[in-house]
Structure formats: structure tokens, C-alpha cells
Design a protein around this motif. Structure first.
Motif, short mmCIF file in Angstrom:
data_model
loop_
_atom_site.label_atom_id
_atom_site.label_comp_id
_atom_site.label_asym_id
_atom_site.label_seq_id
_atom_site.Cartn_x
_atom_site.Cartn_y
_atom_site.Cartn_z
N TRP A 158 10.84 -29.19 47.68
CA TRP A 158 9.70 -28.46 48.26
C TRP A 158 9.39 -28.90 49.67
N ASP A 159 9.39 -30.20 49.92
CA ASP A 159 9.04 -30.68 51.27
C ASP A 159 10.09 -30.23 52.29
N ALA A 162 9.45 -26.64 53.07
CA ALA A 162 8.27 -26.48 53.93
C ALA A 162 8.61 -26.79 55.39
N SER A 166 8.76 -24.06 58.76
CA SER A 166 8.05 -24.22 60.04
C SER A 166 9.01 -24.14 61.22
N LEU A 194 3.85 -22.01 49.80
CA LEU A 194 4.58 -22.67 50.90
C LEU A 194 4.81 -21.69 52.04
#
Ligand code: SF4
Length: 250
Positions: A158-159, A162, A166, A194
Motif C-alpha cells: 500500500w505505501d 501511495a 503521487s 489511496l
């Protein structure tokens, strides 16, 4: 362009069968190698010991083979010939895989030259943000996955997703999640959140997993429920199956 080489599985012309560019004719450049191992994947086991197949006539399936790694001048020659012989046919060049960003040193030298032929579309598993950052200025469209543990059989990063979102936000960006009957609601909600954290306008594609026999591994009601959940978070949520396989195209 320098005589750099790439580890490629195939180069061919077809319609885009997934996501927001569905139906558009693209030149596909499929890279070998992936950093993930999704259960439903049929490409991650490709390896550089096998030759690359290149289509001679766009969309006709008349392939010839070259040993890997493939010197890039072969691709340049092909693009010159296709753009000259079939002007206006192709919308863009799709870099796909495998995971194209694993060969980012090559892309850093090559993408700007590719873009002189056609806009560049990157299809990616959406976790290699640092690599993307080094080439993102020369990419027009990014179609990134958010991998759900229910379909990949892997822990979702998930990180990493994310961070990737961006970095990709400055491109024409869309997000895809592959779902099946095992997909849990919270996974799609988390992926939608997200995405919305970067922009609620990013198109969010729910793609049902398709079996070898072209059956879909989730029922219609399950798909509709997932769309309703994501649509409460994002403005543009679409259910789009893989279409190219239904009409017998690559
Ligand atoms: S990220 Fe894509 S290429 Fe890699 S294993 Fe998953 S489905 Fe296959």
C-alpha cells in the motif's frame, strides 16, 4: 540513439484491451521481468533466454524473432516503417510487461526518442516510484495497478502504491484493480481511498479477472457492489473487462 539493448518478450500492434484507452490502436513493447508474482499472471515467468518476437506488419501476426537482449535500433527501424506505411493508425506506444520500470536505466535514454514517434503510455504494477520519478517527464499516460491481496496472493504494498500515485499524478493517470469472487470490500475501499488522496478525479477501473476460457471470475452483482463502494469515494469508477481477448487479438 546509442545502440542500447533491451530484454523484450514481444513487439506488436493491437488494440488496447483494458482501461481508459480501450479500443485505441497501440504499438505494444512488452518487457521481460517483474518484481511481483501475481497468481493470475501469465507473463512474469518470461525470461531473457527466450527470443523476442517482433511483428513485421502491424496487427497481422507475422512475427520474426531476435535474440535477447534486442538492440534498440531494430525497434527504431520498425517504428519508422510503421509510421511511414500506416500513418495515423497508432494512438501511442504502450510499454508493458512484466514491469517496464525494472529496465529504467534503459528507459532514461530511450523514452524521449520513442516520444518523437508517438505519445508514450506506461502500463505498470505501480510500486516502483523511485524509478518512475526518473522518467515521468517523458511519459504521457500512466495506467497503474493497485494490487489487491485477494487476487495476487501477495501482500499488497500500500505505501509503495501511495508513493507511486503521487509521482504519477502529473501524467494522464488512471488506476486499475483486478478483482475476483474472493475480493473483499475493504480492499477496494482502501485502493479507492489511496487514489482519492491524490485526486478524486483519477479514473478508477475495476477489471474482473478473466480465465483462460474467457469466463469472468466474479459475478455481476459482486462487480456492481464494488463499483458502488468505490463510487462513494471517487468520481469516475468504471467496470471494464479485458476486451481484446474476446475478439481474438493479442
Ligand atoms: S505485476 Fe503484472 S507482470 Fe508482474 S506478476 Fe503481476 S500481473 Fe504479472
Amino acid at each position: 540513439m546509442k545502440s542500447r539493448c533491451a530484454n523484450l518478450a514481444e513487439v506488436f500492434s493491437s488494440i488496447q484491451g483494458e482501461g481508459v484507452h480501450i479500443g485505441r490502436r497501440q504499438v505494444f513493447v512488452r518487457f521481460i521481468g517483474c518484481n511481483l508474482a501475481c497468481e493470475y499472471c501469465d507473463t512474469h515467468l518470461l525470461d531473457a533466454a527466450q527470443p523476442c518476437r517482433l511483428e513485421s506488419t502491424p496487427g497481422r501476426g507475422d512475427f520474426h524473432h531476435l535474440a535477447n537482449p534486442v538492440p534498440l535500433h531494430h525497434l527504431t527501424d520498425l517504428l519508422v516503417r510503421w509510421q511511414g506505411g500506416w500513418p495515423g493508425v497508432h494512438h501511442s506506444i504502450s510499454l508493458t510487461g512484466g514491469e517496464p520500470l525494472l529496465q529504467v536505466p534503459l528507459l532514461q535514454e530511450w523514452i524521449a526518442a520513442l516520444r518523437e514517434f508517438l505519445p508514450v503510455h506506461l502500463e505498470t504494477n505501480g510500486v516502483l516510484a523511485t524509478a518512475l520519478a526518473t522518467v515521468v517527464r517523458d511519459i504521457d499516460f500512466v495506467s497503474m495497478d493497485i494490487k489487491l491481496p485477494s487476487t495476487t496472493g501477495e501482500e499488497t504494498l500500500w505505501d509503495h502504491h501511495a508513493e507511486f500515485l503521487s509521482v504519477a499524478a502529473g501524467t494522464d493517470l488512471s488506476v486499475k484493480v483486478v478483482v475476483n469472487a474472493s475480493t473483499r470490500h475493504w480492499e477496494v475501499v482502501r485502493a479507492a481511498e489511496l487514489t482519492a488522496a491524490v485526486s478524486p478525479s483519477i479514473p478508477f477501473i475495476i477489471q474482473p479477472e478473466t480465465a483462460e476460457d474467457l469466463s469472468v471470475r466474479i459475478g455481476a452483482t459482486g462487480l456492481i457492489e464494488l463499483q458502488e463502494l468505490a463510487a462513494g469515494i471517487l468520481r469516475d469508477v468504471r467496470i471494464i473487462p479485458q476486451t481484446h481477448r474476446f475478439i481474438g487479438l493479442l
